[in-house]
Design a protein around this motif. Structure first.
Motif, short mmCIF file in Angstrom:
data_model
loop_
_atom_site.label_atom_id
_atom_site.label_comp_id
_atom_site.label_asym_id
_atom_site.label_seq_id
_atom_site.Cartn_x
_atom_site.Cartn_y
_atom_site.Cartn_z
N GLU A 102 0.84 -1.21 0.00
CA GLU A 102 0.00 0.00 0.00
C GLU A 102 0.88 1.26 0.00
O GLU A 102 0.62 2.21 -0.73
CB GLU A 102 -0.93 0.02 1.22
CG GLU A 102 -2.09 -0.95 1.14
CD GLU A 102 -1.67 -2.42 1.24
OE1 GLU A 102 -0.62 -2.71 1.85
OE2 GLU A 102 -2.39 -3.27 0.68
N GLU A 103 1.95 1.22 0.82
CA GLU A 103 2.85 2.39 0.86
C GLU A 103 3.58 2.59 -0.47
O GLU A 103 3.74 3.71 -0.94
CB GLU A 103 3.89 2.22 1.97
CG GLU A 103 3.40 2.55 3.36
CD GLU A 103 4.48 2.27 4.39
OE1 GLU A 103 5.29 3.17 4.65
OE2 GLU A 103 4.52 1.14 4.91
N HIS A 104 4.03 1.47 -1.06
CA HIS A 104 4.70 1.56 -2.36
C HIS A 104 3.75 2.12 -3.41
O HIS A 104 4.11 2.98 -4.20
CB HIS A 104 5.17 0.17 -2.82
CG HIS A 104 6.44 -0.30 -2.16
ND1 HIS A 104 7.60 0.43 -2.17
CD2 HIS A 104 6.71 -1.43 -1.46
CE1 HIS A 104 8.55 -0.24 -1.53
NE2 HIS A 104 8.04 -1.36 -1.07
N ASP A 105 2.51 1.58 -3.39
CA ASP A 105 1.52 1.97 -4.39
C ASP A 105 1.22 3.47 -4.30
O ASP A 105 1.20 4.18 -5.31
CB ASP A 105 0.25 1.13 -4.14
CG ASP A 105 -0.74 1.22 -5.28
OD1 ASP A 105 -0.30 1.45 -6.43
OD2 ASP A 105 -1.95 1.07 -5.04
N THR A 106 1.02 3.94 -3.06
CA THR A 106 0.75 5.37 -2.86
C THR A 106 1.93 6.20 -3.37
O THR A 106 1.76 7.21 -4.07
CB THR A 106 0.55 5.65 -1.35
OG1 THR A 106 -0.53 4.85 -0.90
CG2 THR A 106 0.24 7.10 -1.08
N PHE A 107 3.12 5.75 -3.03
CA PHE A 107 4.35 6.46 -3.41
C PHE A 107 4.47 6.57 -4.94
O PHE A 107 4.72 7.65 -5.48
CB PHE A 107 5.54 5.69 -2.82
CG PHE A 107 6.87 6.35 -3.06
CD1 PHE A 107 7.22 7.52 -2.39
CD2 PHE A 107 7.79 5.81 -3.94
CE1 PHE A 107 8.45 8.13 -2.62
CE2 PHE A 107 9.01 6.41 -4.17
CZ PHE A 107 9.35 7.57 -3.49
N ILE A 108 4.25 5.44 -5.60
CA ILE A 108 4.35 5.43 -7.08
C ILE A 108 3.27 6.34 -7.69
O ILE A 108 3.53 7.08 -8.64
CB ILE A 108 4.23 3.98 -7.62
CG1 ILE A 108 5.41 3.14 -7.12
CG2 ILE A 108 4.18 3.95 -9.15
CD1 ILE A 108 5.21 1.62 -7.26
N ASN A 109 2.08 6.31 -7.08
CA ASN A 109 1.01 7.20 -7.56
C ASN A 109 1.42 8.66 -7.46
O ASN A 109 1.24 9.43 -8.39
CB ASN A 109 -0.27 7.01 -6.74
CG ASN A 109 -1.05 5.78 -7.17
OD1 ASN A 109 -0.90 5.32 -8.30
ND2 ASN A 109 -1.83 5.24 -6.28
N VAL A 110 1.96 9.05 -6.31
CA VAL A 110 2.29 10.47 -6.11
C VAL A 110 3.44 10.88 -7.03
O VAL A 110 3.36 11.91 -7.70
CB VAL A 110 2.67 10.76 -4.62
CG1 VAL A 110 3.09 12.23 -4.46
CG2 VAL A 110 1.51 10.43 -3.70
N LEU A 111 4.49 10.07 -7.08
CA LEU A 111 5.70 10.51 -7.79
C LEU A 111 5.67 10.28 -9.30
O LEU A 111 6.31 11.02 -10.03
CB LEU A 111 6.97 9.87 -7.19
CG LEU A 111 7.49 10.66 -5.99
CD1 LEU A 111 6.79 10.28 -4.70
CD2 LEU A 111 8.98 10.55 -5.85
#
Ligand SMILES: NC(=O)c1ccc[n+]([C@@H]2O[C@H](COP(=O)([O-])OP(=O)(O)OC[C@H]3O[C@@H](n4cnc5c(N)ncnc54)[C@H](OP(=O)(O)O)[C@@H]3O)[C@@H](O)[C@H]2O)c1
Length: 253
Positions: A102-111
């Motif tokens: 979930e943290e990776h997914d959010t990170f990839i979405n933002v960046l």
């Protein structure tokens, strides 16, 4: 001038400085980030100072629907975006398997994903109006010759850099230029919780956020594909490109 700039991550750091710079130059603004209070005070300050229009649309770019929410807001407000500044971002360190998906997914979405989605949504209007500038805030990290912990940051910034090059090369003939901005260490809120790390980096390696933004603006307006901010990082990137990987690995092991 009636041109409008959409800036992501406009609530602090580079994004706030982008907002200031474009407002000084007479552009209207659409500002987005999560911190609504910051956006409100930045927008009202710039409206008063420069007599421009500045709208805010709070959004969490970690959420997949956020780019559509921002696009729909602009459509409903009858605003055409001439310049898109994909700037939002943060750091994520630690071993890959210790960070939840979930943290990776959010990170990839933002960046990365949100920047690509916003470009896809706003590009057709730019094509129709035969004018567009896209500014993608990547990083010198995209040139790192060796990747280990913290590598998801490098991976997302490399993705953004290559995406930016693609947009530039495919659409420059239609007067749409995309510029990848690659700063090194810059004074913003980015390293706010890394006091020890910050003090371990020599002061000559740090750049002023306003300076980075001025260079990004000049590069984007003159149709440059990429800007590496500051002579020190230009030299560093030169060596990052030519240094053999095995040598870096030797030094890192
Ligand atoms: N500072 C450096 O040394 C450095 C070097 C190279 C590249 N960069 C890049 O420069 C860009 C700007 O960072 P900065 O240095 O200006 O840091 P900053 O001051 O921390 O600003 C980051 C911005 O991104 C926004 N943001 C973070 N998570 C978000 C989310 N989930 N949804 C929407 N917005 C979000 C933040 O707004 P909210 O918290 O209000 O949402 C804030 O406005 C980033 O892409 C960063 O990777 C920075």
């Amino acid at each position: 001038m009636n041109k409008t700039v959409l800036i992501t991550g406009a609530s602090s750091g580079l994004g706030k400085d982008f907002a200031n710079l474009y407002a000084e130059k007479g552009y209207n603004l659409v500002l987005t980030a999560r911190r609504e209070g910051n956006l409100k005070s930045i927008a009202s300050d710039l409206i008063n100072k420069y007599n421009i229009s500045a709208l805010i649309i709070p959004a969490d770019l970690g959420e997949k629907e956020a780019p559509n929410k921002i696009f729909n807001f602009c459509e409903e407000s009858n605003i055409k975006i001439d310049i898109l500044v994909n700037n939002a971002g943060y750091g994520l360190t630690g071993e890959f398997d210790k960070i939840s998906w979930e943290e990776h997914d959010t990170f990839i979405n933002v960046l990365s994903t949100s920047a690509i989605a916003l470009t896809r949504l706003f590009l057709p209007n730019m094509i129709d109006r035969k004018y567009g500038r896209v500014v993608n805030v990547s990083s010198v990290a995209a040139f790192a010759p060796y990747t280990n912990s913290g590598g998801m940051y490098i991976a997302t910034k490399l993705m953004l850099l290559k995406f930016s090059e693609m947009i530039h090369n495919d659409y420059k003939s239609r007067n749409i230029y995309s510029c990848a901005v690659c700063p090194g260490f810059t004074h913003t809120e980015f390293h706010r919780d890394m006091k020890e790390f910050k003090s371990s980096i020599p002061s000559f390696m740090w750049m002023d956020s306003r300076k980075v933004v001025e260079q990004a603006y000049e590069a984007s307006m003159s149709g440059k594909e990429i800007i590496i901010n500051g002579w020190i990082y230009k030299i560093l990137v030169f060596f990052m490109k030519i240094i053999p990987k095995w040598l870096v690995k030797l030094r890192s092991n």
